[in-house]
Design a protein around this motif. Structure first.
Motif, short mmCIF file in Angstrom:
data_model
loop_
_atom_site.label_atom_id
_atom_site.label_comp_id
_atom_site.label_asym_id
_atom_site.label_seq_id
_atom_site.Cartn_x
_atom_site.Cartn_y
_atom_site.Cartn_z
N HIS A 112 0.68 -1.38 0.00
CA HIS A 112 0.04 0.03 -0.05
C HIS A 112 0.78 1.37 -0.10
O HIS A 112 0.36 2.21 -0.55
N GLY A 148 -2.32 8.10 7.45
CA GLY A 148 -2.88 7.80 8.61
C GLY A 148 -2.16 6.93 9.48
O GLY A 148 -1.96 7.33 10.89
N GLU A 175 -2.35 10.66 11.81
CA GLU A 175 -2.73 10.13 13.10
C GLU A 175 -2.83 11.37 13.85
O GLU A 175 -3.88 11.73 14.79
#
Ligand code: KG4
Ligand code: ZN
Length: 345
Positions: A112, A148, A175
């Motif tokens: 990813h 994130g 985050e």
């Protein structure tokens, strides 16, 4: 021409896309679960997996329909195998295996994080953002990967050749945005909410700490988060209006200041030909603007950022990344597993 159906379910977006030759987006469908998770102020893993199960078939069929493709027109099926939430990754992984097995197509597993970087190789319309030249990008490239779950500076010496220069030692940038969004009582996800709230604010109103971590390309955002908490505790109700805007703008400025300064420094030290802002936080307008300015001043090389829809999670970037692996002859076996803690380097 190589046509790849790509599937992405690592977090809270169910996504499928068809990408041609790693560049042309024939379709790019994203079903977001944001509203489902908003009430919890973050992603609820089991709810995410179940929502992926419901969405994966309609999303994939829509991607095929919009690309005007039949499954037999495809050359491969690609899927994100990590990092991410195990239960979420499993849904996409099994769907991809089912299609590949049923149609006798090769399967490609995609990281990813690498996919976020490969969003830069996709052709985009409308020139909403500065796109890399048609002839392609030249190495070495510097990627600031900010999402994130990750905040990393990566030197890319060639396709598939990555060097880790530094990264967060505590919270990821996204985050931090999400946690501070909660402190400020803003809707989830915090990143876009803070950017919106910051618009009318003064970024110099509160001088929040910057963790420079001298002589390294590492980052730390947990002290900043605590500093915001202390500011917020001065109010009897969550700050609103002017003070909310000032807090949001000052927090955003502190994050952007460190990210952009270290990126410009690394671009200079490693002679990068361009900087690639990648991952969900690269949607942030202040980060884009400040990094572009600082890199231009310091080294005079371009800073690229994908259009908003390709910054946050999507499957087109997975297709772009899978193409590189596919043409290098890489294939996943039927035992392809999910790798929740997968790293890029
Ligand atoms: O890449 P992404 O969609 O998912 C992960 O792989 O993590 O990134 C999601 C993160 C969230 O933390 C979200 O708050 C942040 O990207 N984000 C932003 C903005 N848009 C999304 N952060 C700051 N400013 C934004 N405009
Ligand atoms: Zn992501």
């Amino acid at each position: 021409m190589i046509r790849i159906l790509a599937i992405e379910t690592s977090c809270d977006e169910t996504a499928a896309a068809v990408v041609e030759d790693g560049r042309r987006i024939l379709s790019n469908v994203v079903a977001s679960q944001v509203e489902l998770h908003a009430q919890y102020g973050g992603v609820f893993p089991e709810i995410a997996s179940r929502a992926h199960i419901e969405a994966i078939v309609p999303v994939t069929e829509q991607a095929m329909r919009e690309a005007h493709m039949g499954y037999d027109d495809l050359d491969a099926v690609a899927v994100t195998c990590g990092p991410g939430l195990a239960g979420s990754l499993l849904v996409g992984g099994n769907a991809a295996k089912g299609i590949a097995l049923g149609r006798d197509l090769p399967l490609v597993g995609v990281n990813h994080l690498e996919a976020h970087i490969y969003a830069h190789w996709l052709e985009t319309e409308g020139k909403e953002t500065p796109s890399p030249p048609a002839g392609g990008l030249e190495f070495p490239l510097l990627a600031l990967l900010v999402s994130g779950g990750h905040t990393e500076l990566i030197l890319m010496r060639n396709h598939g050749a990555y060097e880790y220069l530094g990264g967060t030692i505590d919270d990821a940038a996204g985050e931090a945005f999400d946690k501070v969004g909660r402190l400020l009582d803003l809707p989830y996800p915090g990143g876009p909410s803070i950017q919106k709230a910051a618009k009318e604010g003064n970024p110099a109103a509160v001088s929040f700490p910057r963790a420079w971590l001298e002589d390294s390309y590492d980052f730390s955002f947990s002290g900043l988060k605590t500093a915001v908490l202390r500011e917020v505790q001065k109010y009897s109700v969550p700050p609103q209006g002017r003070s909310l805007a000032d807090l949001a703008a000052s927090f955003q400025a502190a994050v952007v200041d460190v990210l952009s300064a270290k990126t410009a420094q690394a671009a200079e030290e490693f002679g990068a030909t361009a900087v690639l802002l990648s991952g969900g936080v690269s949607a942030n307008a202040a980060l884009r603007k400040t990094t572009a300015e600082r890199v231009r001043e310091r080294v005079g090389v371009p800073v690229y950022y994908p259009p908003l829809s390709l910054c946050t999670d999507n499957a087109a970037m997975v297709g772009a990344c899978a193409y590189r692996h596919f043409i290098a002859g890489e294939r996943a076996g039927w035992d392809l597993d999910v790798l929740p803690g997968l790293r890029l380097v």
